[in-house]
Design an enzyme around this catalytic site. Sequence first.
Site: not given
Length: 414
Positions: A254, A278, A319
Site C-alpha cells: 500500500g 509494504d 498491473h
Amino acid sequence: MSTTVDLAVATRPSDADAVPGLIEDLTSLNRNWKGDDEETRHKMVVKARSLLQSLMTPREQMLQHTWADPGLDAALLTGVDVGLWKLMVKNGVDAVHKVDHLARSLGMDPELLGRLLRHVCAMGHLVEVAQDEYKLTNFTKSMSLDVIGDGYVCLLGGLGRSPNDFYKFLRDTNWQNPVDASHTAFHASYNSDEPNCMVYLGSIGMGAQMNHHMGGYRQGRLPWHHPKIYPVEQELFPGADASSDAPLVVDVAGGLGHDIDEFKRNYPNHPGKLILQDRPVVIEDAKDIDPSIQRMPHDFLTEQPIKGARAYFMHSILHDWPDDVCQKILARLAEAMKPGYSKLLIFECVISRTGAYWEATAGDMLMMTQLSACERTEDQWHQLIEGSGLGLKIVKFWSSGLSAVENVIECELA
C-alpha cells in the site's frame, strides 16, 4: 484499392469533413455539461482532441510529436529541476513574471530561460503579457506541486529512455509481447541489474519523486471505498469480526498509505483494525497516516502473515507484473484467506473491449515499456484470477461508470 499514399495527404487537414460534426457534438455536450459531471467532461476532451487532430495536417502532427512535445517536456522538466514553477508561485500565483527577474533569482542564463518559456507559452501553458513577460495558467501553477511536477522528474528524467528505445527492445526480442519481469525495455535501455525500474529509481535518488507521482496520478478520482464504487457499509462491514484486534482491511503493498488512511478518515468507526504492508524501506517513510493503522513490513511474494482478514486490498499492484508473478502474489493471499469470510479486493483498471479510454491505454503502454507488465481487460482478469488454479473466483466487477476510475474486482475463495 490503392497501395500508395500521395504526399499531398500529409499537407492537408487530416479529416476536414469531420470538423462540422465534431463541433456540433461538442456544442451539444457543452449544453448538458455541469461542472461536476466528469464523464461528460471526458467525452468533451476526446471530442476536442478529435477536432484538433482533424484540423491538423499529418505533417503538423509529426512535428508536434517529434519537435514540440519533446521540447515541451524538456522545458517543463527543467522548470521542476531548477525550481522555476515553485519560484513563480512564490512570487505571486497570478502575478506577471519577467524572464530576467526569474533568471537572476535562479542563476540561469536569461536567454536560455526566455527560450524555454517562449515554447511553453507557444504550447498553451503560459499567458504572454509582453515580450519575456508571462502569467501562469492553472497547469503551470500545478507544476509547483510535488504530486504533479515530480512525475516529470521520475518518469521522463529517470525512465524516459525506456519508451524511446522500446522498438529496439522489441527488435531484439523478435517482436514478442513482453512478459518477462526480469528482462524489460527498462533493463535494456539502462543496462541495469536492478530488479525493476521502481528499485532503480530509488537507487538514483528518485524514490521520493516516484512516491509523489503515485500519490498524484490518482488525485481527483473516487477512492475505492466510495459508495458509488464499492459500498463498504453494505458489502464489507456486515459480518466482519468487530473485535479490536481483528484485521478488517490489509492494504497489501500500500505504499505510503494513501488509500488506507483515506479509508480511515472516511470510516473512522469501522470495525476491527487496519494494516498497511509494504517493503521495509517504504514502510519507514509511511509517517503521515493515522497512528491507529498498523504499519507492517512485508514482501508480497512471501507468506502472508495476517491470516483470515475480512479483506485483502491491492491498488494498482498487479498491473506492475506479468501473469506469472501475479499468480505468485495471488497464491500467497489465497493461502491466507478464510473460506466464506475473507474477500480479495483488487482496485485496478479494466480496459474496455472496444472504445478504450486513453488513460487506460496510456497506463498499459507505461506498464509494457517499463515493466513488461500490462493493464488488463475483463477477460484477462478472469483468466488470471480464475484460470490459474489458485482457487479464487471473481464475485463482481464494481464500477462507478466513470472512464478514468478503476474498478474494484471483488474475489473470494471458490
